[in-house]
Design a protein around this motif. Structure first.
Motif, mmCIF file in Angstrom:
data_model
loop_
_atom_site.group_PDB
_atom_site.id
_atom_site.type_symbol
_atom_site.label_atom_id
_atom_site.label_comp_id
_atom_site.label_asym_id
_atom_site.label_seq_id
_atom_site.Cartn_x
_atom_site.Cartn_y
_atom_site.Cartn_z
ATOM 1 N N GLN A 526 23.619 79.691 162.558
ATOM 2 C CA GLN A 526 22.584 78.715 162.880
ATOM 3 C C GLN A 526 21.199 79.292 162.635
ATOM 4 O O GLN A 526 20.291 78.592 162.167
ATOM 5 C CB GLN A 526 22.712 78.255 164.335
ATOM 6 C CG GLN A 526 21.788 77.109 164.705
ATOM 7 C CD GLN A 526 22.056 75.852 163.889
ATOM 8 O OE1 GLN A 526 23.205 75.504 163.639
ATOM 9 N NE2 GLN A 526 20.990 75.180 163.461
ATOM 10 N N LEU A 527 21.016 80.583 162.924
ATOM 11 C CA LEU A 527 19.727 81.215 162.638
ATOM 12 C C LEU A 527 19.476 81.226 161.129
ATOM 13 O O LEU A 527 18.333 81.023 160.681
ATOM 14 C CB LEU A 527 19.702 82.633 163.200
ATOM 15 C CG LEU A 527 18.377 83.385 163.087
ATOM 16 C CD1 LEU A 527 17.254 82.625 163.771
ATOM 17 C CD2 LEU A 527 18.501 84.790 163.675
ATOM 18 N N LEU A 528 20.521 81.460 160.346
ATOM 19 C CA LEU A 528 20.359 81.411 158.895
ATOM 20 C C LEU A 528 19.972 80.002 158.445
ATOM 21 O O LEU A 528 19.166 79.833 157.522
ATOM 22 C CB LEU A 528 21.653 81.858 158.211
ATOM 23 C CG LEU A 528 21.994 83.344 158.345
ATOM 24 C CD1 LEU A 528 23.389 83.633 157.804
ATOM 25 C CD2 LEU A 528 20.966 84.212 157.640
ATOM 26 N N ARG A 529 20.534 78.990 159.090
ATOM 27 C CA ARG A 529 20.151 77.612 158.757
ATOM 28 C C ARG A 529 18.707 77.341 159.154
ATOM 29 O O ARG A 529 17.949 76.710 158.415
ATOM 30 C CB ARG A 529 21.077 76.627 159.470
ATOM 31 C CG ARG A 529 22.529 76.685 159.019
ATOM 32 C CD ARG A 529 23.398 75.767 159.869
ATOM 33 N NE ARG A 529 24.812 75.941 159.585
ATOM 34 C CZ ARG A 529 25.788 75.287 160.201
ATOM 35 N NH1 ARG A 529 25.492 74.405 161.153
ATOM 36 N NH2 ARG A 529 27.038 75.500 159.884
ATOM 37 N N ASP A 530 18.322 77.822 160.347
ATOM 38 C CA ASP A 530 16.971 77.559 160.842
ATOM 39 C C ASP A 530 15.912 78.272 160.016
ATOM 40 O O ASP A 530 14.741 77.884 160.043
ATOM 41 C CB ASP A 530 16.855 77.983 162.313
ATOM 42 C CG ASP A 530 17.680 77.108 163.246
ATOM 43 O OD1 ASP A 530 18.050 75.983 162.839
ATOM 44 O OD2 ASP A 530 17.968 77.549 164.376
ATOM 45 N N THR A 531 16.307 79.343 159.319
ATOM 46 C CA THR A 531 15.355 80.111 158.499
ATOM 47 C C THR A 531 15.695 79.994 157.016
ATOM 48 O O THR A 531 15.401 80.906 156.241
ATOM 49 C CB THR A 531 15.359 81.593 158.920
ATOM 50 O OG1 THR A 531 16.701 82.123 158.789
ATOM 51 C CG2 THR A 531 14.902 81.755 160.357
ATOM 52 N N GLU A 532 16.295 78.890 156.621
ATOM 53 C CA GLU A 532 16.739 78.745 155.226
ATOM 54 C C GLU A 532 15.579 78.778 154.242
ATOM 55 O O GLU A 532 15.771 79.082 153.054
ATOM 56 C CB GLU A 532 17.548 77.468 155.055
ATOM 57 C CG GLU A 532 16.778 76.186 155.341
ATOM 58 C CD GLU A 532 17.650 74.960 155.194
ATOM 59 O OE1 GLU A 532 18.814 75.108 154.781
ATOM 60 O OE2 GLU A 532 17.169 73.845 155.504
ATOM 61 N N ALA A 533 14.363 78.481 154.695
ATOM 62 C CA ALA A 533 13.205 78.514 153.802
ATOM 63 C C ALA A 533 12.667 79.931 153.621
ATOM 64 O O ALA A 533 11.815 80.160 152.750
ATOM 65 C CB ALA A 533 12.100 77.606 154.338
ATOM 66 N N TRP A 534 13.135 80.902 154.410
ATOM 67 C CA TRP A 534 12.655 82.277 154.282
ATOM 68 C C TRP A 534 13.296 82.940 153.062
ATOM 69 O O TRP A 534 14.464 82.670 152.736
ATOM 70 C CB TRP A 534 13.001 83.085 155.531
ATOM 71 C CG TRP A 534 12.334 82.655 156.799
ATOM 72 C CD1 TRP A 534 11.795 81.427 157.087
ATOM 73 C CD2 TRP A 534 12.164 83.446 157.968
ATOM 74 N NE1 TRP A 534 11.297 81.415 158.366
ATOM 75 C CE2 TRP A 534 11.504 82.643 158.935
ATOM 76 C CE3 TRP A 534 12.490 84.750 158.311
ATOM 77 C CZ2 TRP A 534 11.183 83.102 160.205
ATOM 78 C CZ3 TRP A 534 12.176 85.226 159.574
ATOM 79 C CH2 TRP A 534 11.517 84.410 160.506
ATOM 80 N N PRO A 535 12.589 83.840 152.403
ATOM 81 C CA PRO A 535 13.207 84.611 151.309
ATOM 82 C C PRO A 535 14.395 85.429 151.827
ATOM 83 O O PRO A 535 14.433 85.825 152.997
ATOM 84 C CB PRO A 535 12.069 85.526 150.833
ATOM 85 C CG PRO A 535 10.818 84.850 151.294
ATOM 86 C CD PRO A 535 11.163 84.168 152.575
ATOM 87 N N ARG A 536 15.366 85.691 150.940
ATOM 88 C CA ARG A 536 16.572 86.426 151.295
ATOM 89 C C ARG A 536 16.647 87.729 150.507
ATOM 90 O O ARG A 536 16.282 87.791 149.338
ATOM 91 C CB ARG A 536 17.834 85.609 150.995
ATOM 92 C CG ARG A 536 17.994 84.325 151.807
ATOM 93 C CD ARG A 536 18.344 84.659 153.254
ATOM 94 N NE ARG A 536 18.925 83.542 153.969
ATOM 95 C CZ ARG A 536 18.261 82.694 154.728
ATOM 96 N NH1 ARG A 536 16.932 82.805 154.827
ATOM 97 N NH2 ARG A 536 18.868 81.732 155.381
ATOM 98 N N LEU A 537 17.169 88.767 151.191
ATOM 99 C CA LEU A 537 17.522 90.018 150.525
ATOM 100 C C LEU A 537 18.959 90.323 150.895
ATOM 101 O O LEU A 537 19.266 90.570 152.065
ATOM 102 C CB LEU A 537 16.607 91.165 150.969
ATOM 103 C CG LEU A 537 17.007 92.567 150.472
ATOM 104 C CD1 LEU A 537 16.952 92.622 148.949
ATOM 105 C CD2 LEU A 537 16.121 93.644 151.087
ATOM 106 N N THR A 538 19.855 90.274 149.924
ATOM 107 C CA THR A 538 21.271 90.529 150.176
ATOM 108 C C THR A 538 21.587 91.985 149.866
ATOM 109 O O THR A 538 21.278 92.473 148.764
ATOM 110 C CB THR A 538 22.150 89.612 149.305
ATOM 111 O OG1 THR A 538 21.823 88.250 149.594
ATOM 112 C CG2 THR A 538 23.624 89.837 149.607
ATOM 113 N N VAL A 539 22.171 92.683 150.814
ATOM 114 C CA VAL A 539 22.506 94.105 150.624
ATOM 115 C C VAL A 539 24.010 94.280 150.628
ATOM 116 O O VAL A 539 24.756 93.372 150.972
ATOM 117 C CB VAL A 539 21.850 94.980 151.702
ATOM 118 C CG1 VAL A 539 20.350 94.874 151.622
ATOM 119 C CG2 VAL A 539 22.350 94.599 153.098
#
Length: 539
Positions: A526-539
């Motif tokens: 849900q936090l990922l949904r709530d911040t879906e507009a934030w840039p992502r860095l996948t490690v």
């Protein structure tokens, strides 16, 4: 006459009326009312210690309430948080236990089939009943459904494996797979997402939405609530002390709870304002009694004698009004208040170039953070998210690459786990952390924020030793210490761990508007949904 066997969609029903449970003289559940019928999926929410697991035990019939009544119709499947190990039982033994009803129904059908073939008296009616019972729970397909769920939940599929050699998570996944395949009328699940990966979460979500009977779901997983439940029972405190039931799924709960909280705060504020007014009226009447009744010079004793009794009566009336006024609306729970975390717009606060931590963050990673920027770090467990945040915070030196922090820039890190608790009071821990910052010159006296101003810990928790606080309260203290440092770069490692859902939502909104740069590593869907507009860095 043949008995009618209803399918789960029509048979399932669970009702609790005015349920009360106390433990050691302390109320755990107070006046719980709920109804779950076929097609209903009830989510039970509340902070740790509010009685969610206790309620599930009462609903399952494993615990008798001190008062109130529980009525059930249909079969019940229960998934506790831990699966006990009995003797040398295997995976197959656990499956057989959980599918005992299915096995019995199939055995009865086979017996009825043989009786029909032998043309025994009444065999046709017995066969019809047995067939209806098999079809009501689709018993023929139960083992296949269990096997599908075992695979989807990444559970052990070898039925000869001893349970004693499996982890708690593996045993739970096996139990969950059995319940999803057994065809129970009612499912009671306690934190079912605790041991599931992304594929398992997707499978569980689909199966619960498709379940034709009733579901009661205790969970902190906001995404599961949003995707599954039709109704929410909130066990957190209310103005009258009784739990609340909200329709409209998780969205309805969020809106209903917000409106409920606003009404509570308004009622308490109005009562306080009225008490303040009455106290002021009494103070003014006393002042008039001591000074205002004296007549001007030249007037006689008769004037003094006639004014004084009226003023005394006025004081008595206002005293009685004040004593009669009772604030019967309890103080509402605290609201989180984010301090100002400012940084000059556009300023480069922190830069990491090609950092590597051997054995934890092997691939080179680069991060550039300016004031007000946001970043979400994602990736599977063990991919190096926590190590990358520690490198950015300066608490872990990289094996390769460089990290540069702007002059005077304050960087704060909220780690996944709290420090080892001490006997120091929470307020002492907070004040000591702030004192070190001020003493070192990293924080100005004018920027110091009091613990009470943050709305994170109630007054009774502030003065308790840290080792007596709950895990959630210790996590709140960690967050308070972090924010008191007024960081311009905020690094959060799994920030929703052990925090209540209302606080998580308040924190998420505050992080979206703060002037600081914010980096968070999270698995919270849900936090990922709530911040879906934030840039992502996948490690």
């Amino acid at each position: 006459m043949s008995a009618v066997v209803l399918p789960a969609r029509e048979r399932a029903h669970l009702n609790a009326t005015d349920v009360h449970v106390s433990r050691g003289g302390r109320p755990v559940l107070t006046g719980v009312d709920l109804t779950v019928s076929a097609g209903d999926r009830l989510g039970v929410v509340g902070e740790n210690g509010r009685g969610k697991t206790t309620l599930l035990q009462v609903l399952a019939g494993a615990l008798a309430p001190d008062a109130g009544a529980v009525r059930r119709a249909g079969t019940v499947g229960v998934a506790d948080q831990e699966v006990p190990i009995v003797g040398g039982r295997t995976v197959g033994d656990l499956i057989d236990v959980e599918l005992a009803r299915v096995r019995a129904v199939l055995d009865a059908f086979e017996s009825a089939t043989r009786a029909l073939a032998e043309e025994r008296p009444g065999a046709d009616l017995a066969y019809a009943d047995a067939l209806a019972a098999v079809e009501a729970i689709d018993a023929w397909d139960a083992d296949r459904r269990v096997d599908v769920s075992l695979a989807a939940l990444s559970a052990v599929t070898d039925r000869s494996r001893p349970l004693a050699g499996l982890s708690v998570g593996q045993r739970y996944r096996i139990l969950l797979a059995c319940l999803l395949g057994a065809g129970h009328d009612l499912l009671l699940l306690d934190e079912p997402t605790n041991h599931l990966d992304a594929e398992g979460l997707d499978h569980l979500t689909v199966r619960l939405r498709e379940h034709p009977g009733g579901v009661v779901l205790v969970t902190h997983d906001r995404a599961l609530l949003a995707d599954v439940v039709t109704t929410v029972l909130d066990l957190d405190p209310t103005a009258d002390g009784r739990p609340r039931v909200y329709g409209g799924g998780y969205a309805g709960y969020r809106e209903g709870r917000r409106a409920e909280r606003e009404r509570w705060e308004t009622a308490h504020r109005d009562q306080q304002a009225e008490r303040h007014r009455l106290a002021q009226d009494l103070s003014a009447a006393r002042n008039r009694l001591s000074t205002g009744w004296r007549p001007d010079k030249g007037t006689g004793k008769h004037t003094r004698a006639t004014r004084a009794p009226a003023l005394v009566r006025a004081v008595h009336r206002r005293q009685e009004d004040l004593e009669a006024h009772v604030i019967d609306v309890p103080r509402p729970p605290l609201r989180f208040r984010m301090p100002r975390l400012d940084a000059p717009p556009g300023t480069t606060l922190l830069r990491a170039d090609d950092v590597v931590v051997r054995g934890r963050c092997e691939a080179p990673r680069s991060v550039l953070l300016r004031a007000g920027e946001r970043l979400v770090v994602t990736g599977p467990n063990g991919s190096g998210k926590s190590s990358l945040l520690a490198v950015l915070a300066g608490t872990l030196a990289p094996d390769a690459g460089t990290v540069q922090t702007g002059r005077g820039v304050r960087v704060g890190l909220l780690t996944q786990e709290s420090p080892r608790p001490t006997r120091c009071r929470a307020l002492e821990v907070f004040d000591a952390a702030v004192g070190r910052l001020v003493g070192s010159g990293r924080l100005a006296e004018a920027d110091v924020v009091a613990l009470g101003e943050l709305g994170l810990l109630p007054s009774e928790a502030v003065h308790r030793p840290v080792d007596e606080l709950s895990i959630g309260q210790r996590r709140r203290l960690d967050l308070a210490v972090l924010l008191a440092a007024r960081p311009q770069v905020v690094l959060l490692d799994e920030p929703t761990n052990h925090l209540s859902m209302p606080l998580v939502e308040e924190l998420t909104r505050a992080l979206s508007t703060t002037g600081a740069a914010v980096v968070m590593a999270t698995h919270d869907r849900q936090l990922l949904r709530d911040t879906e507009a934030w840039p992502r860095l996948t490690v």
